[in-house]
Write an enzyme that holds these catalytic residues in place. Structure first.
Site, PDB file in Angstrom:
ATOM      1  N   ASN A  17       0.490  -1.122   0.120  1.00  0.00           N
ATOM      2  CA  ASN A  17      -0.348   0.335  -0.017  1.00  0.00           C
ATOM      3  C   ASN A  17       1.114   1.248   0.357  1.00  0.00           C
ATOM      4  OD1 ASN A  17       0.647   0.295   2.415  1.00  0.00           O
ATOM      5  ND2 ASN A  17      -1.177  -0.617   3.612  1.00  0.00           N
TER       6      ASN A  17
ATOM      7  N   CYS B  34      -7.549  -2.104  -6.872  1.00  0.00           N
ATOM      8  CA  CYS B  34      -7.051  -2.307  -5.442  1.00  0.00           C
ATOM      9  C   CYS B  34      -8.028  -2.099  -4.808  1.00  0.00           C
ATOM     10  CB  CYS B  34      -6.165  -1.152  -5.041  1.00  0.00           C
ATOM     11  SG  CYS B  34      -6.551   0.039  -6.379  1.00  0.00           S
TER      12      CYS B  34
END
Length: 643
Positions: free
Chosen positions: A274, A337
């Site tokens: 991330n 995502c």
């Protein structure tokens, strides 16, 4: 100007961070730039730093020589000043803290920058990129994909563009229902169409599935994507997150697709970290490359511990998986995502770059960025820290994408029309806020800011000077034989991008860009060719032939016989080799005897050695004869050889 306490400070020293050298000059503080001018009157150098390029300012402890001021920039420039008086240093420090953190978009440089263009020229600059024409180039709309106006007023998804392409069987109720089941309303839409296999690359955000929730409209949407591809009914769903992260999101009511609820899908986790991991990784990398006197071991260990190249490899691996699924299997792919604007943009754009040679040209690369990054809502304002906001939202996502492209240019130098300096220039202006293209977080926000009416386009600026960014080894024919790139992701193929992270460190060891040197040689060659044409035109004007000078000689041209195959001069030859050599010497000796004028000197040999054995006798024929002197005549200033 009201934030500037001290506009000018004299006798400031600029220190080099990799040596003990320093330069004395004057520091100027303007509304847009920090300017350092050397005191040397003959060759005064100037250092200009945009306020918005400055990422941080640190005031160090007072020393005997003055008060140090350390400035770190978003384009990886590091500047170390020493201000004589502490009060002046504090004034500069306080002024910069306010100037580098604007609170509104109107304070950004783009709204005051004026390149001396009229309104028509500005409008033409913004019209250079037409995404509607780009989808037409892909072959969309077609019998399976259509343009929908469901988001014309940004009511379904405010971070998506107005014009979206969906399967022709996806009705508006299905689209709206799917958007409600996706994070931030970002439902599956088309981003690239591979016309050769009729396979689609779609993008979206994570579903709000939790542990057991499902949505029939979202399931119908994925089924419509599957039916739009007649060659392969399976749809790959690529979740670019690590599986552990996706499981954690499930506890928050989000998560990923359940294969039991969706027909004809193949689920695949990719494992790209991330934004917080990426931000920390870059910080570790910069600490390593900015440390003086590191040993080779410490440097390499620090580079490995930063994990930066490992993250670059993960993005490239994901793009390769996407490209193979589309081009080899002919399957459509859905990429997401968490919210679909960071890792999704990286993988979709890099995958399209591998599949489509058009995106490897200068104009095509601009279109790719405009399509997959700007229009689909990558949060440039948050990720690039354009305004004074949450520092946890800052992350080098777009920088990673540019580096992935650079890694590909290193493996396939003939496949890209642009050089690395084109990528570096884009990175420079993403953070400069000099142009309007990257301001804001979405297309809707850019329209509200009226950027096309109030700012200028970066693409117009880059195209006007594209000769500076051309790759001299680019071969358009490369795309004909290898339209789809298949890079290797073995560890040794990933390099440290020195020209990005050390481009401003002049004191480091001398380095010369091969590409820049090649461009310079090509330019010099063009200038010489132009000079030759001018001289030829002048000679023809006086009636002089411009053909090369011909040398007339009585000697016949002949090539030397091959050298002996033996590497040791005195080594004995085999019977077959010796017989072959004798035959060649007899023939060649007759030619020499016929051509050698009377009175020429005899053969000279070194005592105790044989010219035949050593191979010298073979060369003697060419040096043992003298040609008669030629007569040179001058006609119109041109030398001509006559017998």
């Amino acid at each position: 100007m009201e934030h500037i306490r001290t506009p000018k400070v004299e006798q400031v020293k600029l220190l080099d961070r990799f040596s003990n050298k320093s330069t004395t000059g004057t520091l100027h503080l303007t509304a847009t730039h920090l300017i350092f001018v050397e005191s040397n009157a003959t060759s005064a150098q100037e250092l200009w730093i945009l306020h918005h390029h400055i990422a941080s300012v640190e005031k160090l402890s007072l020393t005997t020589s003055g008060c140090p001021l350390l400035i770190q920039c978003r384009n990886f420039k590091v500047v170390h000043f020493v201000v004589p008086r502490e009060r002046d240093c504090h004034d500069v420090y306080s002024s910069l803290l306010r100037l580098l953190r604007p609170v509104s978009y109107d304070e950004l440089y783009a709204f005051s920058y004026n390149p001396k263009q009229n309104e028509q020229q500005r409008d033409e600059g913004w019209q250079l990129i037409d995404l509607g024409a780009e989808f037409e180039r892909m072959g969309v709309p077609c019998d399976q994909w259509q343009l929908t106006d469901v988001n014309r007023d940004y009511k379904v998804c405010e971070t998506y563009p107005r014009d979206l392409y969906v399967p022709i069987t996806a009705s508006k109720p299905i689209i709206v229902g799917s958007s409600k089941f996706r994070s931030k309303g970002r439902f599956p839409v088309l981003t690239y169409f591979y016309q050769e296999r009729k396979a689609a690359v779609c993008r979206c955000s994570q579903p709000l599935s939790g542990f057991s929730a499902r949505c029939l409209e979202d399931e119908h949407m994925l089924q419509a994507i599957s039916k739009a591809n007649h060659n392969n009914r399976f749809v790959y769903v690529m979740d670019t997150r690590p599986k552990l992260n996706a499981l954690a999101n499930r506890a928050a009511g989000k998560g990923y697709e359940n294969e039991d609820n969706y027909s004809n899908i193949r689920f695949q986790f990719v494992g790209i970290e991330n934004i917080h991991v990426m931000r920390s990784s870059l910080q570790k990398l910069l600490e390593v490359v900015g440390t003086r006197s590191l040993s080779v071991t410490d440097y390499l260990v620090g580079l490995e511990n930063s994990g930066w190249l490992r993250h670059i490899k993960a993005v490239v691996d994901a793009a390769i998986f996407l490209a193979k699924a589309v081009t080899v299997e002919g399957a459509s792919v859905l990429v997401h995502c968490s919210d679909g604007w960071d890792r999704t943009a990286q993988v979709c754009s890099l995958g399209a770059l591998l599949m489509d040679p058009y995106y490897r040209t200068i104009k095509g690369f601009m279109v790719l960025i405009e399509k997959d990054w700007i229009s689909f809502g990558h949060k440039f304002a948050d990720r690039c820290d354009q305004l004074d906001g949450d520092p946890k939202e800052v992350s080098p996502i777009f920088t990673q994408f540019l580096e992935c492209v650079w890694q590909l240019t290193e493996q396939f130098p003939q496949a890209f029309q642009f050089s690395e300096w084109f990528l570096i220039q884009i990175h420079e202006h993403v953070h400069s806020c000099q142009f309007g293209n990257f301001l804001g977080n979405s297309q809707r926000q850019r329209e509200e800011l009226q950027l096309k009416e109030r700012t200028y386009s970066l693409w117009d600026h880059l195209l006007s000077e594209q000769q500076l960014y051309l790759n001299p080894v680019y071969s358009p024919s490369f795309a004909e034989t290898r339209p789809v790139l298949e890079p290797s992701t073995q560890p040794w193929n990933f390099k440290f991008w020195r020209n990005m992270y050390h481009q401003f460190d002049r004191s480091m060891h001398p380095r010369q860009s091969i590409l820049k040197h090649t461009v310079m040689l090509k330019e010099n060659s063009k200038e010489l060719e132009s000079t030759v044409r001018e001289l030829q035109a002048k000679l023809q004007k006086y009636g002089v032939s411009t053909s090369p000078l011909e040398l007339h000689s009585q000697q016949k041209e002949r090539t030397l016989p091959p050298r002996p195959q033996s590497l040791i001069l005195g080594a004995p030859l085999s019977r077959k080799e010796a017989q072959q050599e004798d035959e060649e010497e007899e023939v060649y000796g007759e030619e020499v005897q016929e051509d050698t004028p009377v009175g020429s000197g005899g053969e000279r040999t070194v005592e105790g050695s044989s010219a035949t054995e050593n191979g010298y006798g073979e060369i003697q024929g060419s040096f043992g004869s003298k040609s008669e002197p030629a007569i040179v005549s001058l006609e119109f200033g041109v030398a001509r050889m006559t017998c």
